[in-house]
Motif scaffolding. Sequence first.
Motif, PDB file in Angstrom:
ATOM      1  N   TYR A 331      -0.716   9.322  -9.250  1.00  0.00           N
ATOM      2  CA  TYR A 331      -1.252   8.284  -8.531  1.00  0.00           C
ATOM      3  C   TYR A 331      -2.440   7.582  -9.266  1.00  0.00           C
ATOM      4  CZ  TYR A 331       0.989  10.228  -4.467  1.00  0.00           C
ATOM      5  OH  TYR A 331       1.976  10.758  -3.699  1.00  0.00           O
ATOM      6  N   LEU A 334      -5.044   0.914  -9.269  1.00  0.00           N
ATOM      7  CA  LEU A 334      -4.763  -0.234 -10.347  1.00  0.00           C
ATOM      8  C   LEU A 334      -5.760  -1.373 -10.163  1.00  0.00           C
ATOM      9  CD1 LEU A 334      -2.800  -1.293 -12.388  1.00  0.00           C
ATOM     10  CD2 LEU A 334      -1.306  -2.282 -10.623  1.00  0.00           C
ATOM     11  N   LEU A 368      -5.268  -1.658  -4.630  1.00  0.00           N
ATOM     12  CA  LEU A 368      -3.832  -1.742  -4.970  1.00  0.00           C
ATOM     13  C   LEU A 368      -3.829  -0.408  -5.690  1.00  0.00           C
ATOM     14  CD1 LEU A 368      -1.494  -3.064  -5.236  1.00  0.00           C
ATOM     15  CD2 LEU A 368      -2.068  -4.401  -7.423  1.00  0.00           C
ATOM     16  N   VAL A 370      -1.007   2.448  -7.400  1.00  0.00           N
ATOM     17  CA  VAL A 370       0.226   2.282  -8.035  1.00  0.00           C
ATOM     18  C   VAL A 370       0.571   3.878  -8.327  1.00  0.00           C
ATOM     19  CG1 VAL A 370      -1.055   2.404 -10.413  1.00  0.00           C
ATOM     20  CG2 VAL A 370       1.543   1.797 -10.207  1.00  0.00           C
ATOM     21  N   SER A 380       7.668   3.009 -11.306  1.00  0.00           N
ATOM     22  CA  SER A 380       6.473   2.847 -10.367  1.00  0.00           C
ATOM     23  C   SER A 380       6.714   1.844  -9.238  1.00  0.00           C
ATOM     24  CB  SER A 380       5.020   2.248 -11.309  1.00  0.00           C
ATOM     25  OG  SER A 380       5.362   0.953 -11.926  1.00  0.00           O
ATOM     26  N   THR A 382       4.015   0.077  -5.918  1.00  0.00           N
ATOM     27  CA  THR A 382       2.464  -0.192  -5.777  1.00  0.00           C
ATOM     28  C   THR A 382       2.397  -0.340  -4.238  1.00  0.00           C
ATOM     29  OG1 THR A 382       2.907  -2.692  -6.163  1.00  0.00           O
ATOM     30  CG2 THR A 382       1.933  -1.336  -7.787  1.00  0.00           C
TER      31      THR A 382
END
Length: 519
Positions: A331, A334, A368, A370, A380, A382
């Motif tokens: 994790y 982002l 946010l 990801v 990935s 999000t």
Amino acid sequence: HSEYKVKLKENSPQGTLVSKVEATDLDFWFKCTDHLLIPPDVKLIMKKETSYGMSIRATDGGGLSGHCKVLVEIEDVNDNVPEVSVISITSPLAEDSPLETLVALFSVTDRDSGDNGRTMCSVETNLPFLVVQSSLDREKVSEYNITITAVDQGSPRLTSTRIINVQISDINDNPPVFEKSSCEMQIRENNIPGLLIGSVRAADLDTEKNAKVTYSLLPGKVTDGLVASYISVNSESGNLYALRSLDYEQIKDFKVTVRATDGGSPPLSSEVTVRVVILDENDNAPFFLYPLQNSTSPCNELVPKSVEAGYLVTKVVAVDGDSGQNSWLSYELLKATDPGLFSIGAQNGEVRTRRALSERDTSKQRLLIVVRDNGLPPQSSTAMLHVLPVGVFSDPYMKAVEVRKEEHEEDGALTLYLVICLAAVSFVFLVCIVSFAAIKICRRDPRESFIAAPPHFPPARPDIPENGGDSQSGSLSRSYHYDVCLTGGSLSSEFRFLRLSGMQTSTWAVQLHKTAKSK
């Protein structure tokens, strides 16, 4: 002598003295001696002639003569080797020939005589000939070279040999044999149809058509389909091909059975079990379970403004449909409203505060997040998380909320019991209310109140106007409204008017509460 007997060995060289003869004449006492020699053009061979006879005449000067005979016997010399002649032979010889089967018939001759012509013969030991003395196996020995040796009894002894070649013909007595009874093959998922998976090989020790092997698939099932719809085998080479694109998430492995059959009569066969293992590819992106990915409603988390650094806000959870390192997740934060306020654990997905909240922090923080897998190439996903700092809850309450979140699964049963209790209490409360209302109605004095029966109006007639009246029948229109006028001196309302209006008729009720004084 009138007869001479002479013995001479065969093969004597030319000019060898055979015998000496003498003739005597009494008239003159004359004695004549002569020598008998082998002429240059004569070779004494006993095999052609065993003896020779000749007459010799002696003549004097007066014309008289005398005669004698010379008998030459040829003595044998061991000068001929024995000869081996094959009369009959069975070649090729079937490997399933029964015992005592005649393989070869031969003879031995020697042109010499006496002991020189007597022979003995022998063959190599441990060979099943010249009649079959033990079972044959072409796969072990495909041919036999038999050496026959003949020896005479002469001096010196002479020896000769003869080699007989016997081929062993094949019968279908060996089935095809795989190297292993089971094997494993691997193929990556998302393969193209027709891709070569691997090969199986079976060897047959027989020859020609008995050794020609063909391959086939035995019927079977893979999950809910036939194995023939997933894989095929080349009947000549044994190559296995995938007939469709395989998905590791649906089928991780399956087994097929391949049979090898030879071309003999009757045909023989053997089988091998092939386990096809599908290798995972990184074809699935991680999916957020919390906050729920692609959800239409935002995910909000409440955080007291008094928290310190390291406070656990929440924990995000994601899963990956792949396996192995393709499902290892990490994790990362982002983007954030304030990048320095929150952090996330790379392995466990825990969202924590990096510092204490202050009044300058905004009332709504957007994070946010990801998540990436460890495949090649990595995939990935999000998710958005809203963190709302609040100050109205006490720390004990927030801690209780945090504990409930962490122990949600453990409290599931307790929550169910609480819901059942709440429903039971609500039901009892409702019964009590209904009972109380019923008791109040039953205890009310009938003289103090009454319900006036609603008047009955006949149905409307088409020949009477809607808002008019009929003096003859006394009928009214279909809709009327009534008002109650009270005197100004009334201390309370003497009447309560209930008005109910409908489409066809109007009903009303008047309830007397008190007795009004007339003015």
